[in-house]
Design an enzyme around this catalytic site. Structure first.
Site, PDB file in Angstrom:
ATOM      1  N   ASP A  65       0.836  -1.196   0.000  1.00  0.00           N
ATOM      2  CA  ASP A  65       0.000   0.000   0.000  1.00  0.00           C
ATOM      3  C   ASP A  65       0.870   1.245   0.000  1.00  0.00           C
ATOM      4  O   ASP A  65       1.968   1.213   0.542  1.00  0.00           O
ATOM      5  CB  ASP A  65      -0.807   0.031   1.302  1.00  0.00           C
ATOM      6  CG  ASP A  65      -2.286  -0.239   1.078  1.00  0.00           C
ATOM      7  OD1 ASP A  65      -2.635  -0.732   0.005  1.00  0.00           O
ATOM      8  OD2 ASP A  65      -3.071   0.050   1.995  1.00  0.00           O
ATOM      9  N   TYR A  67       1.996   4.773   1.655  1.00  0.00           N
ATOM     10  CA  TYR A  67       1.922   5.284   3.027  1.00  0.00           C
ATOM     11  C   TYR A  67       0.627   6.088   3.175  1.00  0.00           C
ATOM     12  O   TYR A  67       0.225   6.800   2.256  1.00  0.00           O
ATOM     13  CB  TYR A  67       3.112   6.198   3.326  1.00  0.00           C
ATOM     14  CG  TYR A  67       4.450   5.511   3.312  1.00  0.00           C
ATOM     15  CD1 TYR A  67       4.743   4.467   4.194  1.00  0.00           C
ATOM     16  CD2 TYR A  67       5.454   5.919   2.430  1.00  0.00           C
ATOM     17  CE1 TYR A  67       5.995   3.859   4.193  1.00  0.00           C
ATOM     18  CE2 TYR A  67       6.701   5.312   2.426  1.00  0.00           C
ATOM     19  CZ  TYR A  67       6.966   4.277   3.307  1.00  0.00           C
ATOM     20  OH  TYR A  67       8.199   3.680   3.296  1.00  0.00           O
TER      21      TYR A  67
END
Length: 222
Positions: A65, A67
């Site tokens: 993912d 941040y």
């Protein structure tokens, strides 16, 4: 969300842009940016593809993912902008590089565009995320798009290095052809797992040894 992407990638991923899942993804992401705080900035969503054209890719570092903290995500996996404090996982990546090469880093900021322009595709599996809500844009289609990216590299290129850190990356890269590419696997550099196999994995020197073996220019990781 305009898909502004290097022509070399656009040519190879054109079919993905026409798929129903991608059109639904675009609609979802547009709605999210209008109603929520979402990272990275829209212009940086496809930054990895802009900085590392298809034919320039030599190494792929796969993240999960972006941040989700303020001003952190910049479109490159594990990276942040120069003025942003370095997150723990990237700190551990830098520690491993220093340990491998036995010298201090020349560059100590978190902007990894210096790697991307050398041929390191810093690819997250999911390219957007809601602020302070990890995994919030998973399962919306990004994973299908980034898997198609990996498949295209696997099928059309030879002698690439794939760095798969942690179980998520290992699973996503399970179909990479080990007979034509180097696949390096270890624990994730997160503080929760780095001591379980990331530290000491020597992935950066192994990658360069492999590139040199096939007549390619090594990456300056420092």
């Amino acid at each position: 969300m305009d898909v502004k992407i290097d022509p070399s990638w656009k040519e190879r991923l054109e079919e993905e842009f026409e798929q129903p899942y991608f059109k639904e993804l675009v609609a979802f992401v547009r709605r999210e940016y209008k109603s929520e705080v979402v990272y990275p900035p829209p212009k940086s969503i496809f930054r990895a593809f802009k900085l590392t054209p298809f034919e320039n890719v030599e190494v792929v570092i796969l993240g999960q993912d972006p941040y989700h903290g303020k001003s952190q995500a910049n479109g490159l996996s594990f990276a942040v902008e120069k003025e942003v404090p370095i997150p723990p996982s990237l700190q551990n990546i830098f520690k491993e590089i220093q340990k491998e090469y036995g010298v201090p880093l020349k560059n100590t900021d978190g902007d990894l565009s210096r790697w991307a322009t050398q041929g390191v595709l810093l690819l997250n599996a999911t390219l957007t995320v809601k602020a302070h809500n990890a995994g919030s844009h998973q399962g919306r289609g990004w994973e299908e798009f980034t898997s198609a990216t990996i498949k295209t590299l696997n099928d059309e290129r030879e002698h690439l290095v794939f760095m798969l850190w942690g179980n998520y990356a290992k699973t996503k890269g399970a179909h990479i052809d080990r007979t034509k590419h180097l696949v390096l696997e270890s624990a994730h550099p997160s503080p929760f797992s780095a001591h379980s196999g990331f530290f000491g994995n020597k992935h950066f020197s192994k990658a360069n040894d492999y590139l040199i073996k096939y007549g390619k220019k090594p990456i300056d990781w420092l």
